[in-house]
Each structure stands twice: as structure tokens, then as C-alpha cells.
Design an enzyme around this catalytic site. Structure first.
Site, PDB file in Angstrom:
ATOM      1  N   ASP A 179      16.747  44.591  -5.895  1.00 31.04           N
ATOM      2  CA  ASP A 179      16.261  45.826  -6.505  1.00 31.04           C
ATOM      3  C   ASP A 179      16.171  45.612  -8.013  1.00 31.04           C
ATOM      4  O   ASP A 179      17.141  45.776  -8.750  1.00 31.04           O
ATOM      5  CB  ASP A 179      17.204  46.984  -6.173  1.00 31.04           C
ATOM      6  CG  ASP A 179      16.680  48.336  -6.671  1.00 31.04           C
ATOM      7  OD1 ASP A 179      15.700  48.349  -7.431  1.00 31.04           O
ATOM      8  OD2 ASP A 179      17.266  49.366  -6.285  1.00 31.04           O
ATOM      9  N   ASN A 193      13.701  32.610 -12.553  1.00 25.84           N
ATOM     10  CA  ASN A 193      12.378  32.074 -12.208  1.00 25.84           C
ATOM     11  C   ASN A 193      12.085  30.830 -13.033  1.00 25.84           C
ATOM     12  O   ASN A 193      12.899  30.372 -13.830  1.00 25.84           O
ATOM     13  CB  ASN A 193      11.296  33.140 -12.444  1.00 25.84           C
ATOM     14  CG  ASN A 193      10.694  33.643 -11.157  1.00 25.84           C
ATOM     15  OD1 ASN A 193      10.280  32.853 -10.311  1.00 25.84           O
ATOM     16  ND2 ASN A 193      10.659  34.952 -10.973  1.00 25.84           N
ATOM     17  N   ASP A 196       6.655  34.024 -14.398  1.00 22.81           N
ATOM     18  CA  ASP A 196       7.123  33.863 -13.025  1.00 22.81           C
ATOM     19  C   ASP A 196       7.243  32.366 -12.729  1.00 22.81           C
ATOM     20  O   ASP A 196       7.640  31.593 -13.591  1.00 22.81           O
ATOM     21  CB  ASP A 196       6.166  34.573 -12.061  1.00 22.81           C
ATOM     22  CG  ASP A 196       6.865  35.120 -10.831  1.00 22.81           C
ATOM     23  OD1 ASP A 196       7.643  34.374 -10.211  1.00 22.81           O
ATOM     24  OD2 ASP A 196       6.627  36.286 -10.470  1.00 22.81           O
TER      25      ASP A 196
END
Length: 302
Positions: free
Chosen positions: A126, A157, A209
Site C-alpha cells: 500500500d 526499485n 522505476d
């Protein structure tokens, strides 16, 4: 700086909700990737367009192959050794697990360093909680999982290594962070040090990312939410930007017989999704990539 490069949508790959972790398997001429919430690992044989998928009991977020074609994977509850059958059957055995400091966590981005150690980080799923309890772990060639190597991460990441293996890259893609760091990397011990800011995407666009490093040592990051690929030189200077048809690119990997094709997985947003979102794309950025290292340890036959 902006490059006019056409990204081809691979319709035979199907569409994912959260496509991640593309891995080129040269021996098979195939691209593998995962769809995290679908608990699925997918293979596309590029020439034949044959697609195979394997479904697991829990979410799989990142993986690497060993030399025998078995898989080490970071999932929800730990590190697993996986045997894949061409029939679509997958057998998984848990090998190690961290002590998760919060509920609702899983592994996220991961790959092998140049010496064949598998690295992966954890996150609270979350993202609205912005919980900085994620950490980066090393799974060594003896199948031992380290204590946290880097901690205080929200959404880990961007793992990648320079061509000589002496620099490690890591990012935090949470909207409150948007930072790519570089570390000095001791290849003998697998120890990163001297953490410093490599690229602050508050100065550019999107969130950093998944990533890949090319043969020139430049770092390609998927600018999530911005529909872009950004290429940074080893000095941290942005030198190229490529627009993509999908708004949320998630990770990129070089592949093809000459490692000159860049494959990009994407995420399908919950609202305002387009036909392109969630698909896998292929493009020729004009540079060559590096082979993805295999995991150097011996995985059990599951």
C-alpha cells in the site's frame, strides 16, 4: 536530447495489470516477465510469438535464471527456487525469508550482480502509507539471505550494475522520494558503500522505476507516470529521452540476438487506462545492452 524512436507493441505478449521484471533468455530467443497481482510469470518466444504462462500461489515480483534454467524468485513471503515446465506447470520451494517489519509487504525489484548474486528489495504494497520500512537484501551463491544491506526504503526499485560491476544503482520510486542513488560496489564481498544521489527525478519527469545499463555504462530508467525512458550517463547527466505509448513504464531490459532491442514492461493504471497501457513494447534505442547475469548458485529441483 529527445529521440524519435518508435516503440512497437508486442500484442502476442498479452496485457498485464502490473508488468515487471523483463528478462531476456538468449538460449530460447525468449522474453520473460511477470504480472505481479496476477501471480504470473510469462514467456514470449519472439520469432514464433508462442506465449507460455505459469501461475503461482503468491505474487512473484522479480526473478533470475541459473545456468540450468531454474529460477530464483522474490515473492511475497520470501525467496523461492522455481522449476518451470513447458506445460505451464511451476513448482516452487521457499529457500529463505526476511523478517518483515510490517504487514502487507513483498519483494519488489531484483536482479543479479555481475558475480551472480541475486539482489532484491522489499516494500509495503500500500504505497499510500509511505512506509519507509523497505530494505535491500542479497541472496548469495550459497543460498544465504543477508540482513538488510540498505534500509529506509519506501518503494525499492532501479537495481543495476555498471559494466565493470564497480558501481551499483538503486532507486526509490515513491512520489515522496523519486531518487536514483549510486554506490561504490566491492565485487569480491558484494558490499555497496558511499551512497550518493545519482539522479533526482524531481528535476526531470516521472518516477524512477525499473532500469537497465547499456554497454556504454549509461543507466536507463523507466519514468513511471511520465511515459518516458530516460538515459543518464555514468556522470548522472541526462542525455536521452524517449517517449512511449504507455504512461506507466515499469522496467526495461536489453535483448534480441545482438542485445540491441530494448524491451519495456508497463503497468495498467486503475483509471483512465488506454489501449496501450499494460502491454510490452520493443524499441531500438541505437545502443547495445549487456547480457543479464545468471544466478551463480545451485538451485534445488523443486
Amino acid at each position: 536530447m529527445s529521440a524519435a524512436v518508435r516503440a512497437e507493441r508486442l500484442d502476442a505478449a498479452g496485457r498485464a495489470t502490473v508488468g515487471e521484471c523483463p528478462v531476456w533468455r538468449a538460449q530460447e530467443g525468449a522474453l520473460y516477465w511477470v504480472d505481479i497481482p496476477a501471480r504470473r510469470l510469462v514467456r514470449l518466444e519472439i520469432e514464433s510469438a508462442r506465449r507460455t504462462e505459469w501461475t503461482f500461489d503468491e505474487q512473484v515480483a522479480c526473478f533470475a535464471f541459473d545456468s540450468a534454467g531454474r529460477v530464483v524468485a522474490g515473492m511475497e513471503s520470501g525467496m523461492f527456487g522455481v522449476t518451470l515446465a513447458d506445460t505451464g506447470e511451476a513448482r516452487a520451494t521457499k529457500l529463505a525469508a526476511p523478517s518483515f517489519p510490517a504487514k502487507g509487504m513483498r519483494f519488489n525489484d531484483g536482479r543479479c550482480d555481475r558475480q551472480g548474486r541475486f539482489w532484491a528489495g522489499t516494500m509495503v504494497q500500500d504505497m499510500s502509507l509511505a512506509s519507509a520500512v523497505g530494505a535491500l537484501y542479497r541472496f548469495d551463491r550459497n543460498r544465504a539471505l543477508s540482513a538488510p544491506i540498505v534500509d529506509g526504503l519506501i518503494t525499492q526499485n532501479g537495481l543495476a550494475w555498471s559494466p565493470d560491476g564497480r558501481t551499483m544503482y538503486l532507486s526509490d520510486s515513491h512520489p515522496l522520494r523519486r531518487i536514483v542513488w549510486a554506490f561504490d560496489f566491492d565485487a569480491d564481498t558484494g558490499t555497496p558503500s558511499n551512497q550518493r544521489v545519482f539522479a533526482d527525478l524531481h528535476h526531470y519527469t516521472g518516477r524512477p522505476d525499473g532500469a537497465a545499463v547499456d554497454a556504454d555504462g549509461c543507466y536507463w530508467t523507466c519514468a513511471n507516470d511520465a511515459g518516458r525512458l530516460l538515459r543518464f550517463t555514468p556522470k548522472g547527466e541526462l542525455d536521452r529521452e524517449i517517449a512511449l505509448p504507455a504512461s506507466k513504464p515499469s522496467m526495461c531490459a536489453f535483448g534480441g540476438s545482438d542485445l540491441k532491442t530494448l524491451y519495456v514492461t508497463t503497468i495498467r493504471p486503475a483509471t483512465n487506462a488506454t489501449d496501450d497501457d499494460g502491454h510490452v513494447f520493443a524499441l531500438n534505442p541505437g545502443v547495445q545492452g549487456l547480457p543479464e547475469p545468471d544466478y551463480a548458485g545451485m538451485l534445488p529441483v523443486a
